[in-house]
Design a protein around this motif. Structure first.
Motif, PDB file in Angstrom:
ATOM      1  N   TRP A 168       0.827  -1.211   0.000  1.00 51.43           N
ATOM      2  CA  TRP A 168       0.000   0.000   0.000  1.00 51.43           C
ATOM      3  C   TRP A 168       0.861   1.260   0.000  1.00 51.43           C
ATOM      4  O   TRP A 168       0.404   2.316  -0.465  1.00 51.43           O
ATOM      5  CB  TRP A 168      -0.970  -0.010   1.185  1.00 51.43           C
ATOM      6  N   ALA A 172       0.430   3.917  -2.936  1.00 53.99           N
ATOM      7  CA  ALA A 172       0.178   5.314  -2.602  1.00 53.99           C
ATOM      8  C   ALA A 172       1.209   6.225  -3.263  1.00 53.99           C
ATOM      9  O   ALA A 172       0.876   7.316  -3.744  1.00 53.99           O
ATOM     10  CB  ALA A 172       0.190   5.507  -1.089  1.00 53.99           C
ATOM     11  N   LEU A 176       0.335   9.228  -5.803  1.00 56.40           N
ATOM     12  CA  LEU A 176       0.825  10.580  -5.546  1.00 56.40           C
ATOM     13  C   LEU A 176       1.616  11.110  -6.746  1.00 56.40           C
ATOM     14  O   LEU A 176       1.526  12.291  -7.096  1.00 56.40           O
ATOM     15  CB  LEU A 176       1.708  10.603  -4.296  1.00 56.40           C
ATOM     16  N   ALA A 220      -4.612   7.952  -2.646  1.00 60.03           N
ATOM     17  CA  ALA A 220      -3.347   7.799  -1.920  1.00 60.03           C
ATOM     18  C   ALA A 220      -3.539   8.085  -0.444  1.00 60.03           C
ATOM     19  O   ALA A 220      -3.028   7.351   0.424  1.00 60.03           O
ATOM     20  CB  ALA A 220      -2.292   8.736  -2.510  1.00 60.03           C
ATOM     21  N   SER A 221      -4.272   9.131  -0.113  1.00 58.88           N
ATOM     22  CA  SER A 221      -4.503   9.487   1.287  1.00 58.88           C
ATOM     23  C   SER A 221      -5.272   8.393   2.013  1.00 58.88           C
ATOM     24  O   SER A 221      -4.953   8.053   3.165  1.00 58.88           O
ATOM     25  CB  SER A 221      -5.271  10.811   1.372  1.00 58.88           C
ATOM     26  N   LEU A 223      -5.363   5.179   1.270  1.00 58.63           N
ATOM     27  CA  LEU A 223      -4.467   4.036   1.467  1.00 58.63           C
ATOM     28  C   LEU A 223      -3.545   4.255   2.662  1.00 58.63           C
ATOM     29  O   LEU A 223      -3.377   3.365   3.507  1.00 58.63           O
ATOM     30  CB  LEU A 223      -3.630   3.805   0.205  1.00 58.63           C
ATOM     31  N   LEU A 224      -2.944   5.428   2.738  1.00 61.16           N
ATOM     32  CA  LEU A 224      -1.976   5.698   3.800  1.00 61.16           C
ATOM     33  C   LEU A 224      -2.640   5.773   5.166  1.00 61.16           C
ATOM     34  O   LEU A 224      -2.007   5.494   6.191  1.00 61.16           O
ATOM     35  CB  LEU A 224      -1.238   7.007   3.508  1.00 61.16           C
ATOM     36  N   ASP A 272       0.130  13.507   3.292  1.00 65.17           N
ATOM     37  CA  ASP A 272       0.402  12.088   3.084  1.00 65.17           C
ATOM     38  C   ASP A 272       1.748  11.678   3.652  1.00 65.17           C
ATOM     39  O   ASP A 272       1.904  10.573   4.186  1.00 65.17           O
ATOM     40  CB  ASP A 272       0.332  11.756   1.594  1.00 65.17           C
TER      41      ASP A 272
END
Length: 284
Positions: A168, A172, A176, A220-221, A223-224, A272
């Motif tokens: 992940w 991400a 990004l 992406a956010s 996932l993180l 992120d």
């Protein structure tokens, strides 16, 4: 300068021009953020310095390569803020600096481990490929995705034992990178089309790029914040919510202000990175 070019007045010294041509803001930001991530992932002081030196050399080489290759297009587009166009530094000097920085990046990267160094150099090579021609193709997003994914992988692989990053984290990073590409190109699409650059965003057009830009940033956010075996708590949820709000607001406000989505993308990237740092050793 060839015989058809007109001399331009020099604005500032060659050293200042060379420093400006390396894209100092992005180079410093990427270096600092990756170094902070290295510390959070478990690198000691020496390891953080090694990571920082390799990343800085790679970023400098990419920035100088970009300005050297784009000198003709920048001149045709009237971008007098560019140091090569203004005459502050010659394109040949910038080209030499790019090669020197690239050569230095090789041993600095490999000093962090053969596999880690190879991954980082692959990311740098992807960025050079973008500068040297891929930026004008439908595959212009790929070097950004590869380069951003390579950075967290470089951080973890250079740890003792060389652990691979969690899936992940890499995903991400790729998202990004795609978002950064869209946000970076959006303000210059008109100039790019005039000078013959028809990358993926230019083919989509400004309106579509503005609407698409929040998608990879938001994914992406999320996932993180929530992926992996130990997802973040309320703080991560709040950070992810803030990233979503900033990305969407940037796209909406950016209808008449094309630089706003890029600023929003930078803010989301900062959020992120904070999420990544908060996850710490969980990124492996």
């Amino acid at each position: 300068m060839n015989a058809t070019e007109q001399p331009v007045p020099v604005r500032g010294g060659a050293v200042t021009g060379l420093l400006t041509a390396c894209h100092p803001g992005p180079a410093a930001a990427v270096t600092v953020l990756v170094t902070v991530l290295a510390a959070a992932a478990g690198h000691d002081g020496r390891g953080c310095l090694a990571v920082a030196a390799a990343v800085l050399a790679g970023q400098l080489s990419v920035g100088w390569c970009n300005d050297a290759v784009d000198a003709g297009r920048d001149r045709a587009a009237g971008r007098h803020g560019k140091p090569v166009v203004s005459g502050a530094v010659g394109a040949g000097t910038v080209r030499c600096a790019a090669v020197v920085a690239l050569v230095l990046a090789v041993p600095l990267s490999l000093a962090c481990g053969a596999l880690a160094g190879g991954v980082h150099l692959a990311g740098v090579a992807a960025a050079w490929a973008y500068d040297l021609g891929l930026k004008a193709t439908a595959w212009s997003w790929l070097p950004y995705a590869a380069g951003f994914a390579a950075l967290p992988a470089f951080v973890t692989l250079s740890l003792p034992g060389g652990p691979w990053p969690a899936w992940w984290v890499v995903a991400a990073g790729m998202l990004l990178g795609v978002g950064a590409h869209l946000g970076n190109v959006l303000p210059d699409i008109g100039h790019d089309l005039v000078t013959g650059v028809r990358g993926w965003p230019q083919r989509l057009g400004p309106a579509r790029v503005r609407r698409l830009l929040p998608v990879p940033l938001v994914l992406a956010s999320l996932l993180l914040a929530f992926a992996g075996p130990r997802p973040g708590g309320p703080g991560a949820a709040g950070a992810a919510g803030a990233a979503v709000a900033v990305a969407v607001a940037g796209a909406l406000v950016g209808r008449g202000r094309p630089r706003v989505p890029f600023v929003a993308a930078v803010v989301v990237a900062g959020i992120d990175v904070a999420l990544l740092v908060a996850r710490g050793a969980a990124i492996t």
